[in-house]
Write an enzyme that holds these catalytic residues in place. Structure first.
Site, mmCIF file in Angstrom:
data_model
loop_
_atom_site.group_PDB
_atom_site.id
_atom_site.type_symbol
_atom_site.label_atom_id
_atom_site.label_comp_id
_atom_site.label_asym_id
_atom_site.label_seq_id
_atom_site.Cartn_x
_atom_site.Cartn_y
_atom_site.Cartn_z
ATOM 1 N N ASP A 30 -66.250 18.387 27.247
ATOM 2 C CA ASP A 30 -67.697 18.207 27.087
ATOM 3 C C ASP A 30 -68.195 16.843 27.587
ATOM 4 O O ASP A 30 -68.564 15.983 26.793
ATOM 5 C CB ASP A 30 -68.046 18.400 25.601
ATOM 6 C CG ASP A 30 -69.523 18.691 25.384
ATOM 7 O OD1 ASP A 30 -70.318 18.452 26.301
ATOM 8 O OD2 ASP A 30 -69.870 19.146 24.275
ATOM 9 N N HIS A 73 -73.118 18.830 27.142
ATOM 10 C CA HIS A 73 -74.257 19.476 26.473
ATOM 11 C C HIS A 73 -75.471 18.552 26.379
ATOM 12 O O HIS A 73 -76.577 19.023 26.152
ATOM 13 C CB HIS A 73 -73.848 20.102 25.134
ATOM 14 C CG HIS A 73 -73.714 19.174 23.971
ATOM 15 N ND1 HIS A 73 -72.506 18.689 23.539
ATOM 16 C CD2 HIS A 73 -74.628 18.660 23.126
ATOM 17 C CE1 HIS A 73 -72.693 17.914 22.473
ATOM 18 N NE2 HIS A 73 -73.983 17.883 22.205
ATOM 19 N N SER A 106 -73.655 12.851 19.552
ATOM 20 C CA SER A 106 -73.035 13.448 20.721
ATOM 21 C C SER A 106 -73.149 12.489 21.884
ATOM 22 O O SER A 106 -74.210 11.933 22.140
ATOM 23 C CB SER A 106 -73.726 14.745 21.085
ATOM 24 O OG SER A 106 -73.116 15.781 20.387
HETATM 25 N N1 ARG Z 1 -72.313 21.405 18.038
HETATM 26 C C1 ARG Z 1 -72.462 20.323 18.964
HETATM 27 C C2 ARG Z 1 -73.725 19.494 18.623
HETATM 28 O O1 ARG Z 1 -74.382 19.771 17.666
HETATM 29 C C3 ARG Z 1 -72.416 20.786 20.387
HETATM 30 C C4 ARG Z 1 -73.560 21.630 20.758
HETATM 31 C C5 ARG Z 1 -73.490 22.186 22.137
HETATM 32 N N2 ARG Z 1 -74.355 23.320 22.176
HETATM 33 C C6 ARG Z 1 -73.926 24.576 22.016
HETATM 34 N N3 ARG Z 1 -74.787 25.484 21.659
HETATM 35 N N4 ARG Z 1 -72.697 24.909 22.218
HETATM 36 O O2 ARG Z 1 -74.564 19.198 19.369
HETATM 37 N N1 ASP Z 2 -72.867 17.992 18.549
HETATM 38 C C1 ASP Z 2 -73.695 17.035 17.855
HETATM 39 C C2 ASP Z 2 -74.675 16.330 18.799
HETATM 40 O O1 ASP Z 2 -75.111 16.875 19.769
HETATM 41 C C3 ASP Z 2 -72.869 16.077 17.095
HETATM 42 C C4 ASP Z 2 -72.667 16.541 15.690
HETATM 43 O O2 ASP Z 2 -73.576 17.148 15.124
HETATM 44 O O3 ASP Z 2 -71.611 16.242 15.160
HETATM 45 O O4 ASP Z 2 -75.142 15.251 18.548
#
Ligand code: ARG
Ligand code: ASP
Length: 723
Positions: A223, A87, A658
């Site tokens: 990921d 991502h 991330s």
């Molecule tokens: N939740 C994770 C972070 O905040 C992964 C995000 C990936 N994006 C998504 N929309 N699935 O970045």
């Molecule tokens: N998914 C998040 C990022 O892209 C990490 C998190 O918020 O825990 O940095």
């Protein structure tokens, strides 16, 4: 008296201070030696603070980088190979994708250096060193100063520090406040600009589970993506050139195939973006009850429209994949965050902290004079600030997010230059427009526009309506409802804003010259007027006020933070995340999301297959992966016949973490951090050691995919594998 203070401290620690419980905190690398290393070693770490951060020898920090603008990445070979999240590489992968070469869907694997793809604008940034510059920054600053005078003096000092540090080198210098301006650190950074895409699994692996599984455990997402840093012949940062060669770092992470067990020590080293752990009850109440619900509502609208259009047309799916992911990510996060804050009774907990602090303040005249007014003042200011903050959120979430508004703002920028515009301005606008239209679907934009305009009108507050909405007045006479009126408005808006059509835009910009004919042409469009009126509202009615109140709040925060720290000198505080390099440490651990349920600490490929469903976009498992699963062909990456996919641990992480390396007690890479669990998403405001877990991709799954799934064995060969 002393007894009372001691009692108070003990109560303070117990009640309001989960910080001393294991694992909360994002720590400053250069201060580990002083504050954390003993505790880290108690938790299982086997190395020293210098192994993590040193200015005298190669240390882990030399292998960790800011990836792009908001992620972390790390080096895993002596040829500049980077691993980060899928991502995080997403927009790069997407930018190389079309229906013919759909790397998002099919994955991408460079089988030689030559096949690696350059990415215009992508950079990675290493920390060369950091220094505490509090003394220089705050020299001559007093509490009696006005905020303006204070800020000016600080700005001047920072400029000087940056100038001095930049002398005779090519480094980038940053100075950032910590603990709300009670402390300042300088960061000397080395920025590399030739970063090439090396590999990415298909989205059906790299984004497996999509937004359905996002922010959730148990998770089965592969990921990760791979990039490579290129440098000039002298191993120095350089703009893209065919002559550049793979960068030779002084440090890269060895990759461990040993896996993890419950209780194992883990360390996350990366760039957490923003947390707000020391907010008052007033702020938490505003976020939880006023701001988050509105943000969620606006984004829900965008999401519904985008997903319906993406579902219908694969071309739209590619165009909007990145935009959709961006919008939906925090939409979901805020829902989880609010659940968590409610479950924790966060506002009440904060009130309890405040009550205790108030008692401590009340113990001395000096404290009363310095801090006595803080909490009553917070209460007053938040009451005034909230409507403006809400309008500001609406402006950003509803208006600023509209695609047509973005393009209008670019053209407005050109107009503002008057006859001083250059060819370069035109070229960069063309480039912007190329990207814009490549990912633009007019009918989606129209639907979103209709929706958001109405939402803004109904919810942002009557003091913040732009002049252009006066068109609604005549409709009232004819008894035409708002929805119809806004639909008509949108139809005119899109029909008459010529530059929202790519051919017309290009045509116009080709012939652009400054003068009444061209500038009138832009200024006569509803698109431009809409933009102009909203910007006007924003600057004259919203920003002046949010600025005023945030200035006042900043001052309160600085003093409140100082009071909290003085009230408990036995505790080591960690500063809120501010996108500077931090260390979080914890242990691999399970958790109980609800009564009677315990979630294990790892997932395996079996779970991927269990979720397989060819009818659901997020859960289509690629045939090749199923085949490997059938054959249990995991090679040295499997463990007792199982392919581990993800694991969880109790490291305190946030957005920006991330792609961060997850490191074992011996300093080897065991995984790549990519998310948090649903029950723990409130950790940006309040951390709960029982519930908060970071989600890590098991590095062995990445290696298995590179080696067995993609067959890009040259990449595994260049890594330092520890079996
Ligand atoms: N939740 C994770 C972070 O905040 C992964 C995000 C990936 N994006 C998504 N929309 N699935 O970045
Ligand atoms: N998914 C998040 C990022 O892209 C990490 C998190 O918020 O825990 O940095």
């Amino acid at each position: 008296m002393l007894k009372r203070t001691l009692l108070f401290i003990a109560a303070f620690l117990l009640l309001t201070n989960p910080i001393l419980q294991a694992h909360e905190g994002m720590w400053i690398p250069m201060l580990l030696k002083k504050y954390n290393i003993a505790d880290m070693q108690r938790h299982g770490f086997k190395l020293t603070a210098e192994d993590i951060y040193s200015v005298n020898k190669a240390s882990m920090k030399d292998a960790v980088m800011i990836f792009g603008g908001g992620c972390t990445g790390e080096l895993i070979s002596d040829r500049g190979l980077i691993i980060t999240n899928h991502h995080c590489g997403y927009s790069s992968i997407q930018s190389h994708s079309s229906l013919e070469h759909d790397y998002l869907t099919d994955g991408f694997w460079a089988m030689s250096d030559k096949e690696e793809l350059p990415n215009d604008g992508l950079t990675v940034t290493f920390l060369v060193r950091m220094d505490d510059v509090t003394e220089q920054v705050l020299k001559g600053v007093t509490d009696a100063m006005s905020e303006d005078a204070r800020n000016k003096l600080i700005e001047a000092h920072i400029t000087q520090i940056k100038e001095d540090a930049a002398k005779g080198n090519h480094y980038q210098i940053k100075v950032k406040p910590f603990f709300y301006g009670n402390q300042y650190f300088m960061f000397v950074e080395n920025v590399f600009k030739d970063i090439r895409l090396v590999g990415a699994p298909p989205s059906a692996i790299g984004k497996f589970g999509g937004d359905t599984d996002n922010w959730m455990w148990p998770r089965h997402t592969g990921d990760f993506s791979l990039f490579r840093i290129y440098a000039d012949k002298n191993n120095q940062p350089a703009e893209y050139s065919e002559d550049n060669v793979p960068y030779k770092p002084i440090k890269h992470f060895p990759v461990s195939l040993k896996g993890v067990k419950k209780g194992d020590f883990t360390l996350v080293f990366g760039y957490p973006g923003r947390t707000e752990e020391y907010l008052t009850s007033y702020a938490v109440d505003m976020i939880q009850n006023k701001i988050n619900p509105e943000r969620i509502k606006v984004r829900q609208n965008i999401i519904d429209i985008m997903s319906a259009d993406m579902e219908k047309d694969p071309a739209v799916r590619i165009k909007y994949a990145s935009k959709y992911a961006r919008v939906s990510n925090y939409w979901k996060k805020w829902i989880g965050e609010n659940n968590g804050l409610k479950r924790l009774n966060a506002v009440a907990k904060k009130q309890e902290t405040e009550k205790q602090l108030t008692e401590w303040i009340g113990d001395s005249k000096d404290r009363i004079a310095k801090y006595g007014y803080l909490l009553p003042e917070y209460k007053k200011i938040y009451a005034k600030y909230t409507p403006y903050k809400l309008a500001e959120e609406y402006f950003y979430e509803a208006i600023w997010r509209m695609e047509s508004v973005k393009l209008s703002s670019k053209l407005a920028g050109l107009l503002r230059k008057g006859d001083k515009f250059t060819n370069k301005d035109i070229e960069s606008l063309k480039k912007y427009a190329d990207k814009f239209f490549k990912n633009y679907n007019r009918t989606t934009d129209i639907k979103i526009f209709k929706n958001l305009v109405k939402l803004y009108y109904e919810n942002a507050g009557k003091d913040f309506q732009p002049e252009i909405f006066n068109f609604l007045k005549p409709f009232e006479h004819f008894d035409i409802d708002e929805e119809t009126a806004f639909n008509l408005f949108a139809d005119v808006y899109f029909a008459k804003t010529f530059y929202l059509d790519q051919t017309k835009f290009n045509d116009f910009i080709e012939k652009y010259s400054y003068g009444s004919a061209t500038s009138d042409k832009i200024q006569n469009t509803p698109g431009y007027n809409f933009f102009y009126d909203f910007v006007n509202v924003y600057y004259t009615k919203i920003l002046v006020n949010t600025d005023k109140y945030t200035n006042q709040i900043n001052k309160l925060n600085r003093l409140y933070m100082r009071a909290l720290m003085q009230a408990d000198t036995s505790k080591v505080f960690y500063p809120d995340a501010n996108f500077t390099l931090r260390v979080a440490y914890g242990n691999v651990d399970t958790y109980e999301p609800k009564d009677g349920v315990e979630y294990d600490y790892f997932t395996t490929l079996k779970g991927v297959i269990e979720k397989d469903n060819p009818d659901i976009y997020d859960y289509k498992v690629p045939a090749r992966l199923k085949e490997l699963y059938e054959k249990k062909d995991y090679g040295r990456y499997g463990e007792n016949g199982k392919m581990h996919v993800c694991f969880i641990a109790s490291n305190h992480t946030t957005g920006g973490n991330s792609g961060s390396p997850v490191i074992n007690a011996d300093g080897e890479l065991i995984g790549v951090n990519f998310d948090r669990n649903w029950e723990g998403t409130m950790s940006d405001i309040m951390y709960d050691p029982d519930m908060c877990r970071n989600i890590t991709l098991d590095i062995r799954y990445a290696l298995f995919l590179i080696d067995k799934f993609a067959g890009d064995t040259r990449l595994v060969d260049e890594m330092t594998i520890v079996e």
